[in-house]
Design a protein around this motif. Structure first.
Motif, PDB file in Angstrom:
ATOM      1  N   ARG A  24      26.213  34.629  39.512  1.00  0.00           N
ATOM      2  CA  ARG A  24      26.437  35.801  38.118  1.00  0.00           C
ATOM      3  C   ARG A  24      25.553  36.433  37.802  1.00  0.00           C
ATOM      4  NH1 ARG A  24      28.250  32.721  33.475  1.00  0.00           N
ATOM      5  NH2 ARG A  24      25.826  32.175  33.475  1.00  0.00           N
ATOM      6  N   ASP A  25      24.099  35.532  36.996  1.00  0.00           N
ATOM      7  CA  ASP A  25      23.532  36.034  35.996  1.00  0.00           C
ATOM      8  C   ASP A  25      22.567  37.047  37.734  1.00  0.00           C
ATOM      9  OD1 ASP A  25      23.642  34.425  34.719  1.00  0.00           O
ATOM     10  OD2 ASP A  25      21.959  33.293  34.934  1.00  0.00           O
ATOM     11  N   PHE A  26      21.549  36.909  38.881  1.00  0.00           N
ATOM     12  CA  PHE A  26      22.055  37.566  40.042  1.00  0.00           C
ATOM     13  C   PHE A  26      22.587  39.344  39.726  1.00  0.00           C
ATOM     14  CE2 PHE A  26      21.555  39.384  44.182  1.00  0.00           C
ATOM     15  CZ  PHE A  26      20.440  39.096  44.852  1.00  0.00           C
ATOM     16  N   TYR A  27      23.938  38.963  40.151  1.00  0.00           N
ATOM     17  CA  TYR A  27      24.652  40.253  40.250  1.00  0.00           C
ATOM     18  C   TYR A  27      24.116  40.720  39.081  1.00  0.00           C
ATOM     19  CZ  TYR A  27      25.264  39.031  45.050  1.00  0.00           C
ATOM     20  OH  TYR A  27      25.438  38.286  46.134  1.00  0.00           O
ATOM     21  N   VAL A  28      24.502  39.729  37.731  1.00  0.00           N
ATOM     22  CA  VAL A  28      24.678  40.899  36.358  1.00  0.00           C
ATOM     23  C   VAL A  28      23.194  41.584  36.597  1.00  0.00           C
ATOM     24  CG1 VAL A  28      24.615  40.800  34.433  1.00  0.00           C
ATOM     25  CG2 VAL A  28      26.507  40.104  35.517  1.00  0.00           C
ATOM     26  N   VAL A  34      31.161  41.117  35.303  1.00  0.00           N
ATOM     27  CA  VAL A  34      32.156  40.397  35.659  1.00  0.00           C
ATOM     28  C   VAL A  34      33.225  40.848  34.998  1.00  0.00           C
ATOM     29  CG1 VAL A  34      32.526  38.231  35.304  1.00  0.00           C
ATOM     30  CG2 VAL A  34      30.391  38.401  35.238  1.00  0.00           C
ATOM     31  N   ILE A  35      34.180  41.317  36.093  1.00  0.00           N
ATOM     32  CA  ILE A  35      35.781  41.936  35.003  1.00  0.00           C
ATOM     33  C   ILE A  35      36.365  40.511  34.555  1.00  0.00           C
ATOM     34  CG2 ILE A  35      34.910  44.285  35.171  1.00  0.00           C
ATOM     35  CD1 ILE A  35      36.753  43.822  38.296  1.00  0.00           C
ATOM     36  N   TYR A  36      36.316  39.949  35.713  1.00  0.00           N
ATOM     37  CA  TYR A  36      37.926  38.976  35.695  1.00  0.00           C
ATOM     38  C   TYR A  36      36.339  37.136  35.737  1.00  0.00           C
ATOM     39  CZ  TYR A  36      40.944  34.904  36.992  1.00  0.00           C
ATOM     40  OH  TYR A  36      41.512  33.772  36.500  1.00  0.00           O
ATOM     41  N   ASP A  37      36.369  35.893  35.395  1.00  0.00           N
ATOM     42  CA  ASP A  37      35.211  34.907  35.045  1.00  0.00           C
ATOM     43  C   ASP A  37      36.970  33.562  34.461  1.00  0.00           C
ATOM     44  OD1 ASP A  37      33.915  33.110  35.183  1.00  0.00           O
ATOM     45  OD2 ASP A  37      33.100  33.774  33.444  1.00  0.00           O
ATOM     46  N   SER A  38      36.926  33.268  35.670  1.00  0.00           N
ATOM     47  CA  SER A  38      37.172  31.545  35.428  1.00  0.00           C
ATOM     48  C   SER A  38      36.879  30.353  35.888  1.00  0.00           C
ATOM     49  CB  SER A  38      38.965  31.732  36.745  1.00  0.00           C
ATOM     50  OG  SER A  38      38.200  31.382  37.900  1.00  0.00           O
ATOM     51  N   ASP A  39      37.351  29.584  36.060  1.00  0.00           N
ATOM     52  CA  ASP A  39      36.533  28.382  36.382  1.00  0.00           C
ATOM     53  C   ASP A  39      35.882  28.173  38.415  1.00  0.00           C
ATOM     54  OD1 ASP A  39      36.173  26.799  33.581  1.00  0.00           O
ATOM     55  OD2 ASP A  39      38.110  25.086  34.572  1.00  0.00           O
ATOM     56  N   ASP A  40      36.124  28.702  38.943  1.00  0.00           N
ATOM     57  CA  ASP A  40      36.072  29.148  39.750  1.00  0.00           C
ATOM     58  C   ASP A  40      35.749  30.346  41.171  1.00  0.00           C
ATOM     59  OD1 ASP A  40      39.210  29.445  39.761  1.00  0.00           O
ATOM     60  OD2 ASP A  40      39.657  26.672  41.366  1.00  0.00           O
ATOM     61  N   LEU A  41      36.214  30.654  39.731  1.00  0.00           N
ATOM     62  CA  LEU A  41      36.480  32.382  40.298  1.00  0.00           C
ATOM     63  C   LEU A  41      35.861  33.543  39.908  1.00  0.00           C
ATOM     64  CD1 LEU A  41      37.005  33.963  44.093  1.00  0.00           C
ATOM     65  CD2 LEU A  41      39.311  34.478  42.029  1.00  0.00           C
ATOM     66  N   ARG A  42      35.035  34.275  40.544  1.00  0.00           N
ATOM     67  CA  ARG A  42      34.632  36.053  39.466  1.00  0.00           C
ATOM     68  C   ARG A  42      35.722  36.750  40.650  1.00  0.00           C
ATOM     69  NH1 ARG A  42      29.701  32.139  36.910  1.00  0.00           N
ATOM     70  NH2 ARG A  42      31.001  31.234  35.650  1.00  0.00           N
ATOM     71  N   VAL A  43      35.560  38.121  39.424  1.00  0.00           N
ATOM     72  CA  VAL A  43      35.505  39.340  39.745  1.00  0.00           C
ATOM     73  C   VAL A  43      34.472  39.934  39.327  1.00  0.00           C
ATOM     74  CG1 VAL A  43      36.930  41.615  41.021  1.00  0.00           C
ATOM     75  CG2 VAL A  43      38.303  39.312  40.089  1.00  0.00           C
ATOM     76  N   MET A  44      33.633  40.815  41.221  1.00  0.00           N
ATOM     77  CA  MET A  44      32.293  41.021  40.048  1.00  0.00           C
ATOM     78  C   MET A  44      32.620  42.663  40.635  1.00  0.00           C
ATOM     79  SD  MET A  44      30.666  38.695  39.585  1.00  0.00           S
ATOM     80  CE  MET A  44      29.363  39.448  39.198  1.00  0.00           C
ATOM     81  N   HIS A  49      33.660  48.825  42.903  1.00  0.00           N
ATOM     82  CA  HIS A  49      34.179  48.528  43.751  1.00  0.00           C
ATOM     83  C   HIS A  49      33.629  47.200  43.422  1.00  0.00           C
ATOM     84  CE1 HIS A  49      34.313  52.210  46.113  1.00  0.00           C
ATOM     85  NE2 HIS A  49      32.886  52.828  45.764  1.00  0.00           N
ATOM     86  N   ARG A  50      34.398  46.155  44.320  1.00  0.00           N
ATOM     87  CA  ARG A  50      34.750  44.476  43.644  1.00  0.00           C
ATOM     88  C   ARG A  50      34.264  43.968  44.814  1.00  0.00           C
ATOM     89  NH1 ARG A  50      40.006  44.929  39.838  1.00  0.00           N
ATOM     90  NH2 ARG A  50      38.902  47.235  37.826  1.00  0.00           N
ATOM     91  N   PHE A  51      33.849  42.587  44.181  1.00  0.00           N
ATOM     92  CA  PHE A  51      34.266  41.517  45.551  1.00  0.00           C
ATOM     93  C   PHE A  51      34.883  40.008  44.582  1.00  0.00           C
ATOM     94  CE2 PHE A  51      29.618  41.276  44.603  1.00  0.00           C
ATOM     95  CZ  PHE A  51      29.136  40.011  44.091  1.00  0.00           C
ATOM     96  N   TYR A  52      34.938  38.911  45.247  1.00  0.00           N
ATOM     97  CA  TYR A  52      35.086  37.565  44.685  1.00  0.00           C
ATOM     98  C   TYR A  52      34.237  37.484  44.624  1.00  0.00           C
ATOM     99  CZ  TYR A  52      39.964  39.454  44.738  1.00  0.00           C
ATOM    100  OH  TYR A  52      41.365  40.075  44.239  1.00  0.00           O
ATOM    101  N   LEU A  53      33.408  36.757  43.481  1.00  0.00           N
ATOM    102  CA  LEU A  53      32.254  35.363  43.773  1.00  0.00           C
ATOM    103  C   LEU A  53      32.849  33.722  43.618  1.00  0.00           C
ATOM    104  CD1 LEU A  53      29.211  34.558  43.614  1.00  0.00           C
ATOM    105  CD2 LEU A  53      28.776  34.542  40.750  1.00  0.00           C
ATOM    106  N   GLN A  54      33.054  33.340  44.267  1.00  0.00           N
ATOM    107  CA  GLN A  54      33.445  32.088  44.550  1.00  0.00           C
ATOM    108  C   GLN A  54      32.982  30.669  43.880  1.00  0.00           C
ATOM    109  OE1 GLN A  54      36.265  30.906  47.426  1.00  0.00           O
ATOM    110  NE2 GLN A  54      34.839  31.910  48.991  1.00  0.00           N
ATOM    111  N   ARG A  55      33.066  29.475  43.451  1.00  0.00           N
ATOM    112  CA  ARG A  55      32.531  28.487  43.030  1.00  0.00           C
ATOM    113  C   ARG A  55      32.692  27.703  44.371  1.00  0.00           C
ATOM    114  NH1 ARG A  55      30.104  25.946  38.796  1.00  0.00           N
ATOM    115  NH2 ARG A  55      32.083  27.041  37.160  1.00  0.00           N
ATOM    116  N   TYR A  56      31.528  27.859  45.785  1.00  0.00           N
ATOM    117  CA  TYR A  56      32.271  27.491  46.988  1.00  0.00           C
ATOM    118  C   TYR A  56      30.745  27.970  47.168  1.00  0.00           C
ATOM    119  CZ  TYR A  56      33.163  26.134  52.095  1.00  0.00           C
ATOM    120  OH  TYR A  56      33.127  25.519  52.567  1.00  0.00           O
ATOM    121  N   TYR A  57      29.881  26.891  48.016  1.00  0.00           N
ATOM    122  CA  TYR A  57      29.238  26.357  49.117  1.00  0.00           C
ATOM    123  C   TYR A  57      28.946  26.397  50.497  1.00  0.00           C
ATOM    124  CZ  TYR A  57      24.209  27.009  50.354  1.00  0.00           C
ATOM    125  OH  TYR A  57      23.052  26.746  51.215  1.00  0.00           O
TER     126      TYR A  57
END
Length: 127
Positions: A24-28, A34-44, A49-57
């Motif tokens: 998140r910090d990198f993309y910001v 960040v236009i949506y933020d939850s425990d495991d998903l962020r909309v960047m 133009h948007r993408f989903y950043l997810q807590r998954y690796y």
């Protein structure tokens, strides 16, 4: 018989993160919001133009994921990104070690996010 409405209104990619907050910090720092933020998903979002950043690796998946960002002025973006790397201490594998180059289809440079996702910033030739 009626014609089905098959209108597509958007397509978004899911991007993995090794460290959810570091990504998140990198993309910001590179201009996304960040236009949506939850425990495991962020909309960047960047430039509407948007993408989903997810807590998954998954290392293999992230190292084979690419984002392509078409820009109007690759030189200005290069300077902006270079400054972001100078003024921020990004965690993980984030790196910016390419110069602007001619890929044939566009002038580009590359950046890797903390999870290893490759980002292409590209300016297409004007006609």
């Amino acid at each position: 018989m009626t014609t089905p409405n098959l209108t597509v209104t958007d397509i978004k990619s899911f991007i993995g993160s090794r460290d959810f907050n570091a990504s998140r910090d990198f993309y910001v720092a590179l201009g996304w919001q960040v236009i949506y933020d939850s425990d495991d998903l962020r909309v960047m979002e960047l430039g509407n133009h948007r993408f989903y950043l997810q807590r998954y690796y998954d290392r293999q998946w992230c190292n084979n994921t690419m984002l392509h960002v078409a820009v109007e002025c690759v030189e200005d973006w290069f300077a902006f990104v270079k400054n972001a790397f100078t003024t921020n201490n990004f965690a993980g594998g984030a790196r910016h070690d390419s110069e602007i180059g001619d890929e044939g289809y566009a002038q580009t440079f590359h950046v890797w996010d903390p999870a290893g996702v490759l980002i292409h910033f590209a300016q297409f030739p004007t006609e």
